[in-house]
Enzyme design. Sequence first.
Site, PDB file in Angstrom:
ATOM      1  N   LYS A 222       0.848  -1.184   0.000  1.00 40.22           N
ATOM      2  CA  LYS A 222       0.000   0.000   0.000  1.00 40.22           C
ATOM      3  C   LYS A 222       0.885   1.235   0.000  1.00 40.22           C
ATOM      4  CE  LYS A 222      -3.488   2.465   2.652  1.00 40.22           C
ATOM      5  NZ  LYS A 222      -4.526   2.391   3.679  1.00 40.22           N
ATOM      6  N   ARG A 232     -10.854  10.085   2.159  1.00 41.55           N
ATOM      7  CA  ARG A 232     -10.715  10.775   3.445  1.00 41.55           C
ATOM      8  C   ARG A 232     -11.839  11.789   3.642  1.00 41.55           C
ATOM      9  NH1 ARG A 232      -4.088  11.241   3.139  1.00 41.55           N
ATOM     10  NH2 ARG A 232      -3.737   8.976   3.114  1.00 41.55           N
ATOM     11  N   LYS A 245       1.287  10.087   5.586  1.00 41.29           N
ATOM     12  CA  LYS A 245       1.425   8.708   6.064  1.00 41.29           C
ATOM     13  C   LYS A 245       2.700   8.040   5.550  1.00 41.29           C
ATOM     14  CE  LYS A 245      -3.579   8.199   6.757  1.00 41.29           C
ATOM     15  NZ  LYS A 245      -4.762   7.300   6.706  1.00 41.29           N
ATOM     16  N   GLU A 261       7.389  -6.675   0.983  1.00 42.62           N
ATOM     17  CA  GLU A 261       6.183  -6.507   1.815  1.00 42.62           C
ATOM     18  C   GLU A 261       5.228  -7.694   1.625  1.00 42.62           C
ATOM     19  OE1 GLU A 261       5.239  -4.618   4.115  1.00 42.62           O
ATOM     20  OE2 GLU A 261       6.178  -2.652   3.975  1.00 42.62           O
ATOM     21  N   LYS A 276      -2.344  -1.458  -3.728  1.00 44.57           N
ATOM     22  CA  LYS A 276      -3.182  -0.269  -3.636  1.00 44.57           C
ATOM     23  C   LYS A 276      -2.329   0.994  -3.693  1.00 44.57           C
ATOM     24  CE  LYS A 276      -6.156   1.976  -0.297  1.00 44.57           C
ATOM     25  NZ  LYS A 276      -6.404   2.124   1.092  1.00 44.57           N
ATOM     26  N   SER A 302     -10.403   5.740  -4.291  1.00 43.93           N
ATOM     27  CA  SER A 302     -11.360   6.838  -4.435  1.00 43.93           C
ATOM     28  C   SER A 302     -10.936   7.884  -5.472  1.00 43.93           C
ATOM     29  CB  SER A 302     -11.565   7.502  -3.077  1.00 43.93           C
ATOM     30  OG  SER A 302     -10.321   7.940  -2.545  1.00 43.93           O
ATOM     31  N   TYR A 341     -15.388   1.191  -6.429  1.00 43.47           N
ATOM     32  CA  TYR A 341     -16.668   1.866  -6.198  1.00 43.47           C
ATOM     33  C   TYR A 341     -17.581   1.718  -7.406  1.00 43.47           C
ATOM     34  CZ  TYR A 341     -13.816   3.639  -2.431  1.00 43.47           C
ATOM     35  OH  TYR A 341     -12.991   3.700  -1.339  1.00 43.47           O
TER      36      TYR A 341
END
Length: 354
Positions: A222, A232, A245, A261, A276, A302, A341
């Site tokens: 990610k 968000r 982040k 990872e 992602k 998103s 979505y």
Amino acid sequence: MAIKFGRPIELRDAPRRQTDALASPSLDLTIRMRRNRKSEWARRLVRENVLTTDDLIWPIFVVDGHNARTPVASMPGVERLTVDQIVRDAERAAKLNIPCIALFPFTEPALRDEQGSEALNPDNLVCQAVRAIKKEFPDIGVLCDVALDPFTSHGHDGLIEGGKILNDETVAVLVKQALTQAEAGCDVIAPSDMMDGRIGAIREALDDNGFGDVQIMSYAAKYASAFYGPFRDAIGSAKTLTGDKRTYQMDSANSDEALREVELDIAEGADMVMVKPGMPYLDIVRRVKDHFAMPTFVYQVSGEYAMIAGAAANGWIDGERAMMESLVGFKRAGADGILTYFAPRAAEKIKAES
Ligand SMILES: NCc1[nH]cc(CCC(=O)O)c1CC(=O)O
Ligand SMILES: [Mg+2]
């Protein structure tokens, strides 16, 4: 047969038909790629990748209240739903043959604190939604995100001390969050926090507490991405998030690191792995799939949704076609499934055309 400039190399010394390019413009081509594209049936016959409803996971936003659906401004066509409305959408998913839905809560600001305590409330919105869906539609898969950001006043995925996100202390809380969700009836635990070691810790706790059948889909690779902006907004952490982040999510310039990872999460017990965001990271999807041959998922996030839906709303692109093109692109890259979505709209289109 080796081909160069449309002519098999083996034939390069064979006498060529003498043509006067000006008098007759026909090229001496043995191979014409367009033959296989000449009509819809021919294109269908040679099509390499197909998107089906089985490939879709539908992310849904939960909000407190009754019988209400409120639009998310930065995601045209996406709404936050109260629990009763989520059950209606679960029914829609079931009818459309969508195998799984993913839940994300908008937590009332008054319920957010430094520790994200609401994440551990067995009656929080996500747990309510899981129980309501499972009661009515036990055969649909329910995936729950594990991370503290919908519940923290600072919008980070973990606990903070002196401006630092604590790893091991956060993992201890995430383990409890995962157990809370499993107790509510969640089928797939999906840690999205990017703390080190959380997959192993959650697997152990699930197994020790009688949840051996609960799957883990790890947000394994990610990236720290600008494409999470509208999400968000949707969960109400955009305004409160302090800083970024980048000390836990990956640097977008890296690719080998994604393999490390993913390797760790598989070793720790992930049943499925995820990359992602999606569209800017198709190379990572392909590398992960080729390297590990694991069930590999991708999240069309998103911001990707907003780009397509926003451009379509302005009449700049054909939204339906761009949606389907982006989704089959994930299949081509090797994804076994897509969190998107667009799930209900894509499923409707697939259904209408079959
Ligand atoms: N850990 C939370 C989480 N889970 C899924 C998304 C993003 C999904 C999207 O943008 O659609 C995020 C946002 C973030 O990490 O800031
Ligand atoms: Mg990791």
